[in-house]
Design an enzyme around this catalytic site. Sequence first.
Site, PDB file in Angstrom:
ATOM      1  N   LYS A  62       0.833  -1.204   0.000  1.00 37.61           N
ATOM      2  CA  LYS A  62       0.000   0.000   0.000  1.00 37.61           C
ATOM      3  C   LYS A  62       0.869   1.257   0.000  1.00 37.61           C
ATOM      4  O   LYS A  62       0.704   2.145  -0.818  1.00 37.61           O
ATOM      5  CB  LYS A  62      -0.913   0.023   1.241  1.00 37.61           C
ATOM      6  N   LYS A 134      13.471   9.094  11.033  1.00 33.35           N
ATOM      7  CA  LYS A 134      14.800   9.541  10.593  1.00 33.35           C
ATOM      8  C   LYS A 134      14.777  11.033  10.264  1.00 33.35           C
ATOM      9  O   LYS A 134      15.744  11.746  10.522  1.00 33.35           O
ATOM     10  CB  LYS A 134      15.256   8.728   9.375  1.00 33.35           C
ATOM     11  N   HIS A 273      14.817 -13.188  51.535  1.00 30.26           N
ATOM     12  CA  HIS A 273      16.025 -12.691  50.877  1.00 30.26           C
ATOM     13  C   HIS A 273      16.594 -13.681  49.856  1.00 30.26           C
ATOM     14  O   HIS A 273      17.799 -13.925  49.813  1.00 30.26           O
ATOM     15  CB  HIS A 273      17.093 -12.333  51.914  1.00 30.26           C
ATOM     16  N   ARG A 513      25.098 -31.131  39.770  1.00 29.62           N
ATOM     17  CA  ARG A 513      25.200 -30.131  40.834  1.00 29.62           C
ATOM     18  C   ARG A 513      24.204 -29.010  40.566  1.00 29.62           C
ATOM     19  O   ARG A 513      23.705 -28.858  39.449  1.00 29.62           O
ATOM     20  CB  ARG A 513      26.614 -29.580  40.943  1.00 29.62           C
TER      21      ARG A 513
END
Length: 517
Positions: A62, A134, A273, A513
């Site tokens: 368009k 721009k 915490h 781990r």
Amino acid sequence: MRALISVSDKTGIVEFAKELVGMGIEIISTGGTYGKLKEAGIAAIEISEVTGFPECLDGRVKTLHPKVHAGLLAMRSKKEHMEQLKELEVETIDIVVVNLYPFKATILKDGVTREEAVENIDIGGPTMLRSAAKNYQDVAVVVDPDDYTKVLKELKGEGAVSLDTKFYLMQKVFMHTSSYDTMIADYLRKERKDTELPDTLTMTFEKVQDMRYGENPHQKAAFYREIGRLTGSIADAVQLNGKELSFNNINDTNGALELLKEFTEPTVVACKHGNPCGVGSSENIYEAWNKAYEADKVSIFGGIVVANRMVTLKMAEDMVKVFLEVIVAPDYEKEALALLQTKKNVRVLKLTEIEVPQNENAYDLKKVNGGLIVQTIDSKLLVEEDMKVVTARVPSEKEMNDLLFAWRVVKFVKSNGIALAKDRQSIGIGPGQVNRVWATRQSIEHAGELIGEDAARDAVLASDAFFPFDDCVEAAHQAGITAIIQPGGSVRDEDSINKCNEYGIAMVFTGMRHFKH
């Protein structure tokens, strides 16, 4: 003066366009926007009249035309530019009002296909926005309906949009198009099931709220949420009571929820915490709450509590006696919620699908000065087939159940981390120490101080990483601990195994781990 209007989000666009026309500004429009303006009786020129080229390919083309982009990019102060426009019979466009195809809304729909998603990738819109932005000195470009009032006020008052406002609008354009492109890239990565960490990483988030401050009062903070389905996350929770969530509330609650997701049985996690301070599992949620509370009645003060079953009135009656910052559950009994809401400051959250885990390919991010370190989340679960008994004595069934419980808990304890457990209850947690034996001793001391002198007797111990020495086994034996679970993999594993055999302690290696720094 001319304005080009082509919007997907049509909020306020009719009123805005009427004001522009009232100031003598000519409107150019496209597709559905053009139809809406005409329906409202607003004079508008269809884009094909400007370009001399019809919309085609089901509206895919368009505005991608020199008569549009030359009109946007021509610098009015540059004589050569203006002469070229005259030669080409191109008129300038001074205001651009564009927002993009609803890509986000499309991908969030149930059952959306890739074809539907791709069809909702806007091409002409971002191109016009970038061209106009721009040339911001000469073109005011609006992507956010919230800015209509600001633009109209300046047009009416000064006859033009100020340079400062145009610069502000330019910045919003590039933030908008950057976020839009990032959404597309992220969708495509997920669609391809791409598990590789990319060479360049872009991410986009939407602001949920500004906060009074961050971890400390002198730090600015805000909460942003990812784009997409966030089922089971703190970002998807509905707040039913209390003050706004703080930076620390959100961080701590997230950690508590991720630990909770490790459990399918009725479980309550208390967090403070960023570390769990009490975890309990049982056959019913009230007993689980009791275990979590009794595990550390001191640290739970001012803490976070999350539960994976409906909060009962009996639980709420206990909870209101304790100062809690946040409570999260999939639902609340009507009377329980009413009671909790009598505490105006406690943040009560409902997270319906609280058990849904994160996608295993989700990113875990840590910002460092000058960069970002990225990994996939630690989503790996331990199954009994992966466990290896390395001692002469094999854990009993009860010990094995407690070892698995403790292993889930220690996964979310800051490293170096140790967790003690007995009867599916955490009884002592040693987080964040600089050596493992300190964490071990701390967890044992906490168990004694908080629960009772011999609390660690017949308990089990979980370590987030291997034992480099046998001193942790020695400390465990002295406390009466009967079984240990740890990753293994130290060059001195035999020292720990031999010490366990000497004391009749069962030890299991997991082969994985869970460092959490």
